[in-house]
Motif scaffolding. Structure first.
Motif, mmCIF file in Angstrom:
data_model
loop_
_atom_site.group_PDB
_atom_site.id
_atom_site.type_symbol
_atom_site.label_atom_id
_atom_site.label_comp_id
_atom_site.label_asym_id
_atom_site.label_seq_id
_atom_site.Cartn_x
_atom_site.Cartn_y
_atom_site.Cartn_z
ATOM 1 N N ARG A 225 0.829 -1.211 0.000
ATOM 2 C CA ARG A 225 0.000 0.000 0.000
ATOM 3 C C ARG A 225 0.864 1.262 0.000
ATOM 4 O O ARG A 225 0.470 2.293 -0.542
ATOM 5 C CB ARG A 225 -0.940 -0.021 1.210
ATOM 6 N N LYS A 230 -4.137 0.300 -3.525
ATOM 7 C CA LYS A 230 -5.148 0.179 -2.465
ATOM 8 C C LYS A 230 -5.601 -1.279 -2.396
ATOM 9 O O LYS A 230 -6.641 -1.672 -2.947
ATOM 10 C CB LYS A 230 -6.324 1.115 -2.741
ATOM 11 N N ASP A 232 -6.240 -4.163 0.380
ATOM 12 C CA ASP A 232 -6.402 -4.574 1.775
ATOM 13 C C ASP A 232 -7.413 -5.707 1.796
ATOM 14 O O ASP A 232 -8.556 -5.532 1.370
ATOM 15 C CB ASP A 232 -6.887 -3.388 2.620
ATOM 16 N N GLU A 248 -11.177 3.472 5.957
ATOM 17 C CA GLU A 248 -10.454 3.759 4.719
ATOM 18 C C GLU A 248 -9.220 2.877 4.612
ATOM 19 O O GLU A 248 -8.741 2.323 5.606
ATOM 20 C CB GLU A 248 -10.042 5.236 4.681
ATOM 21 N N VAL A 249 -8.686 2.769 3.395
ATOM 22 C CA VAL A 249 -7.453 2.018 3.148
ATOM 23 C C VAL A 249 -6.366 3.032 2.767
ATOM 24 O O VAL A 249 -6.341 3.520 1.641
ATOM 25 C CB VAL A 249 -7.631 0.986 2.020
ATOM 26 N N ILE A 251 -2.935 4.698 1.507
ATOM 27 C CA ILE A 251 -1.894 4.317 0.541
ATOM 28 C C ILE A 251 -0.823 5.400 0.499
ATOM 29 O O ILE A 251 -1.036 6.532 0.953
ATOM 30 C CB ILE A 251 -2.474 4.098 -0.872
#
Length: 384
Positions: A225, A230, A232, A248-249, A251
């Motif tokens: 990431r 992105k 996950d 949220e993911v 990066i």
């Protein structure tokens, strides 16, 4: 002087060097201060995990999963039990309260793991205070997980079909107090380290890992990431109750330098701590409002008396603190034994560490220290 002869020299970094984050030996071929090649030598912390799994039942193997990535043991046992439950066909029968407790303790453990990564990374670069702050705040999490499981580090808490115990009375309230305490501490840590110009100079544009290289080496977690992808598994695979949670993911963005540099990998972990806090708060809301403790609730009610999956090969994966942790099961071909015929473990630290020789070509020895710290590997998971 431009024609002066140079001679390559072999240096050993480790296996007891403080910056190798465990018993890892790095053989450096150097030309002065420039690293020409890095050859990792592993195997000093062999856990014999896969051999144990061939001689113990599925339930008995759980304590040995804890000893792989021993900084995030809850995540290891969660993924293991999830795979066994799917093979048994009981994964849909697990009560919601159990699933939310599992995610709650896993995210607390993820925060604790990232605090170690950030604190030790600071001390690698030369900042001592963040190291003390991170360990101070991690101690609160260790205390809560010990209260729930009876152990500070190797928990054996998540079992196939349930939990060893329900959460202690008052755990949710204390956990919420920790979240409120920790949020301003994280802001202070950002001010001390993330925005520190010396720290930025040591990490920005250093150890740049392009996205395609990260993918080709099988990198995952914050390593991948940090390179801008992105990815996950909590979102991609949507296992357990993660699809019901809002987060949220983070990066890498290249804000301080190039996308995929050491600073980006560090910042992804800082941002993931914030997201894990969001997940913890949502779990606490559900546990305190909709999934309240009841006197007749038994966290072991769905545990099968005998775990004998049908003959099958099955791969399960999940998002550990370091990346994609996977287990490949081969159940007993006769379908009678509680002991798997074979288990192969896919440790994210092993794949993430394998990219080090590519990252370290032509860097300064001092920058190599920054690169090693940004990978955040655990040798128990590398050697397995």
């Amino acid at each position: 002087m431009a024609d002066a002869a140079t001679e390559e020299m072999v240096l050993n970094m480790g296996p007891q060097h403080p910056s190798t984050h465990g018993v890892l030996r790095l053989e450096l071929i150097t030309d002065g201060e420039i690293v020409r090649e890095v050859i990792p030598h592993i195997g000093y912390l062999h856990r014999c995990f896969e051999k144990h799994a061939e001689s113990l039942t599925y339930q008995q193997t759980i304590p040995f999963t804890d000893r792989m990535d021993y900084l995030a043991s809850m995540n290891n046992s969660h993924i293991w039990t999830m795979g066994v439950e799917r093979m048994m066909g009981i994964d849909k029968d697990i009560p919601k309260r159990i699933e939310y407790i599992r995610v709650l303790v896993c995210e607390l453990n993820r925060i604790a793991s990232h605090l170690i990564a950030i604190g030790t990374y600071g001390i690698d670069i030369g900042a001592f205070t963040p190291f003390l702050w991170c360990f101070r705040d991690r101690e609160h999490i260790m205390g809560m997980l010990e209260w729930a499981s009876g152990s500070r580090m190797l928990y054996n808490y998540i079992w196939v079909g349930g939990l060893f115990y329900d959460l202690p009375v008052g755990f949710e309230e204390r956990c919420r107090e920790f979240v409120e305490y920790f949020k301003p501490k994280l802001v202070e840590l950002n001010g001390l380290l993330t925005d520190n110009q010396i720290f930025i100079s040591r990490t920005a544009n250093v150890g740049v890992l392009p996205m395609d290289v990260a993918i080709n080496y099988g990198c995952s977690g914050p390593m991948l990431r940090g390179s801008g992808l992105k990815w996950d598994l909590r979102r991609i695979d949507g296992y357990s109750v993660y699809p019901e949670l809002d987060f949220e993911v983070p990066i890498g963005t290249g804000k301080m330098g190039t996308v995929g540099d050491c600073w980006d990998r560090y910042k992804v972990r800082v941002d993931e701590i914030e997201q894990s806090l969001r997940i913890v708060e949502q779990c606490l809301d559900r546990l305190q409002k909709e999934l309240k403790r009841t006197p007749d609730f038994d966290p072991r009610a769905k545990m099968p008396r005998k775990i004998t999956p049908k003959p099958q090969d099955y791969y399960v994966r999940g998002e550990g603190a370091k990346g994609e942790l996977g287990f490949y099961f081969i159940a007993d071909p006769a379908g009678r034994s509680e002991v798997p015929f074979r288990v192969k473990s896919r440790g994210p630290s092993f794949c993430n560490l394998s990219v080090l020789p590519a990252l370290a070509k032509g860097v300064m020895i001092a920058d190599l220290i920054a690169i090693i710290g940004s990978i955040d590997f655990v040798l128990g998971e590398v050697d397995r």
